[in-house]
Design a protein around this motif. Structure first.
Motif, short mmCIF file in Angstrom:
data_model
loop_
_atom_site.label_atom_id
_atom_site.label_comp_id
_atom_site.label_asym_id
_atom_site.label_seq_id
_atom_site.Cartn_x
_atom_site.Cartn_y
_atom_site.Cartn_z
N ARG A 99 0.91 -1.36 -0.01
CA ARG A 99 -0.02 0.00 0.19
C ARG A 99 0.89 1.32 0.00
N ARG A 100 1.77 1.51 -1.09
CA ARG A 100 2.40 2.79 -1.25
C ARG A 100 3.00 2.64 -2.73
N ARG A 101 3.59 3.83 -3.17
CA ARG A 101 4.12 3.76 -4.27
C ARG A 101 5.48 3.57 -4.31
N LEU A 102 5.94 2.45 -4.73
CA LEU A 102 7.30 2.23 -4.90
C LEU A 102 8.08 3.02 -6.27
N GLY A 103 9.30 3.18 -5.72
CA GLY A 103 10.09 3.99 -6.96
C GLY A 103 10.96 2.99 -7.58
N ILE A 104 11.73 3.56 -8.50
CA ILE A 104 12.50 2.73 -9.40
C ILE A 104 13.62 1.87 -8.73
N LEU A 105 14.21 2.41 -7.33
CA LEU A 105 15.20 1.76 -6.63
C LEU A 105 14.58 0.61 -5.66
N GLN A 106 13.19 0.70 -5.59
CA GLN A 106 12.48 -0.18 -4.73
C GLN A 106 11.59 -1.53 -5.23
N TRP A 107 11.07 -1.19 -6.24
CA TRP A 107 10.14 -1.84 -6.89
C TRP A 107 10.58 -3.42 -7.04
N SER A 108 11.78 -3.83 -7.15
CA SER A 108 12.04 -5.12 -7.79
C SER A 108 12.77 -5.54 -6.18
N ARG A 109 12.38 -5.03 -5.28
CA ARG A 109 13.01 -5.86 -3.99
C ARG A 109 11.70 -6.53 -3.36
N PRO A 110 11.86 -7.64 -3.20
CA PRO A 110 10.50 -8.66 -2.48
C PRO A 110 10.44 -8.02 -1.06
N GLY A 111 11.28 -7.49 -0.32
CA GLY A 111 10.79 -7.21 0.93
C GLY A 111 10.08 -6.11 0.96
N TYR A 112 10.05 -5.26 0.10
CA TYR A 112 9.01 -3.97 0.16
C TYR A 112 7.52 -4.42 0.02
N TYR A 113 7.44 -5.42 -0.34
CA TYR A 113 5.66 -6.04 -0.45
C TYR A 113 5.44 -6.82 0.74
N ASP A 114 4.09 -6.61 1.00
CA ASP A 114 3.39 -6.96 2.19
C ASP A 114 2.49 -8.23 1.81
N TYR A 115 2.01 -8.18 0.75
CA TYR A 115 1.31 -9.56 0.32
C TYR A 115 1.59 -10.10 -0.86
N TRP A 116 1.40 -11.45 -0.95
CA TRP A 116 1.93 -12.16 -2.02
C TRP A 116 0.94 -13.30 -2.41
N GLY A 117 0.52 -13.64 -3.58
CA GLY A 117 -0.09 -14.35 -4.15
C GLY A 117 0.64 -15.81 -4.12
N GLN A 118 0.13 -16.87 -4.65
CA GLN A 118 0.27 -18.26 -4.39
C GLN A 118 1.38 -18.66 -5.58
N GLY A 119 1.44 -18.02 -6.71
CA GLY A 119 2.44 -18.29 -7.61
C GLY A 119 1.55 -19.04 -8.85
N THR A 120 2.38 -18.89 -9.82
CA THR A 120 1.82 -19.75 -11.04
C THR A 120 3.06 -20.19 -12.06
N GLN A 121 3.07 -21.28 -12.24
CA GLN A 121 4.22 -22.12 -12.93
C GLN A 121 4.17 -21.73 -14.44
N VAL A 122 5.43 -21.31 -15.07
CA VAL A 122 5.53 -20.86 -16.44
C VAL A 122 6.81 -21.87 -16.71
N THR A 123 6.54 -22.73 -17.81
CA THR A 123 7.53 -23.61 -18.40
C THR A 123 7.73 -23.38 -19.71
N VAL A 124 9.11 -22.98 -20.05
CA VAL A 124 9.32 -22.72 -21.61
C VAL A 124 10.01 -23.94 -22.17
N SER A 125 9.56 -24.60 -22.91
CA SER A 125 10.35 -25.86 -23.41
C SER A 125 9.71 -26.41 -24.80
N SER A 126 10.54 -26.91 -25.62
CA SER A 126 10.11 -27.46 -26.77
C SER A 126 9.98 -28.99 -26.73
#
Length: 126
Positions: A99-126
């Motif tokens: 619940r805040r606006r993250l800047g360019i130096l913050q957004w990619s750091r997981p520690g700034y986020y409070d809530y997470w979804g469960q994840g979805t698998q992406v597999t790229v393969s031939s």
């Protein structure tokens, strides 16, 4: 706040997927939603984010124009469009929010986020 990520799957190199992150329980108009991914044996890394207040978006360097983040306010959903997928894109993809606006130096750091979804698998393969 709850996040539900979906849309992953198996795709061939060069293919596309659209990931969705459905959000509920927001009580603030100012938030950032980010997409992260984690491959086996690697750390979780930021892929992209979008800010609700001004629709500012950020992307990791490795995206190189292949992915696009967008949101549908009516559906409370954020999308991550994955194009030109490569084998290195194989990972579990997570969405997260704070619940805040993250800047360019913050957004990619997981520690700034409070809530997470469960994840979805992406597999790229031939």
């Amino acid at each position: 706040v709850q996040l539900q990520a979906s849309g992953g799957g198996l795709v061939q190199p060069g293919g596309s997927l659209r990931l969705s992150c459905a959000a509920s329980g927001f009580t603030s108009d100012y938030y950032t939603i980010g997409w992260f991914r984690q491959a086996p044996g690697k750390e979780r890394e930021g892929v992209s984010c979008i800010r609700s207040s001004d629709d500012t978006t950020y992307y990791a360097d490795f995206v190189q124009g292949r992915f696009t983040i967008s949101r549908d306010n009516a559906k409370n959903t954020v999308y991550l469009h994955l194009n030109s997928l490569e084998s290195d894109d194989t990972a579990v993809y997570y969405c997260a929010t704070v619940r805040r606006r993250l800047g360019i130096l913050q957004w990619s750091r997981p520690g700034y986020y409070d809530y997470w979804g469960q994840g979805t698998q992406v597999t790229v393969s031939s």
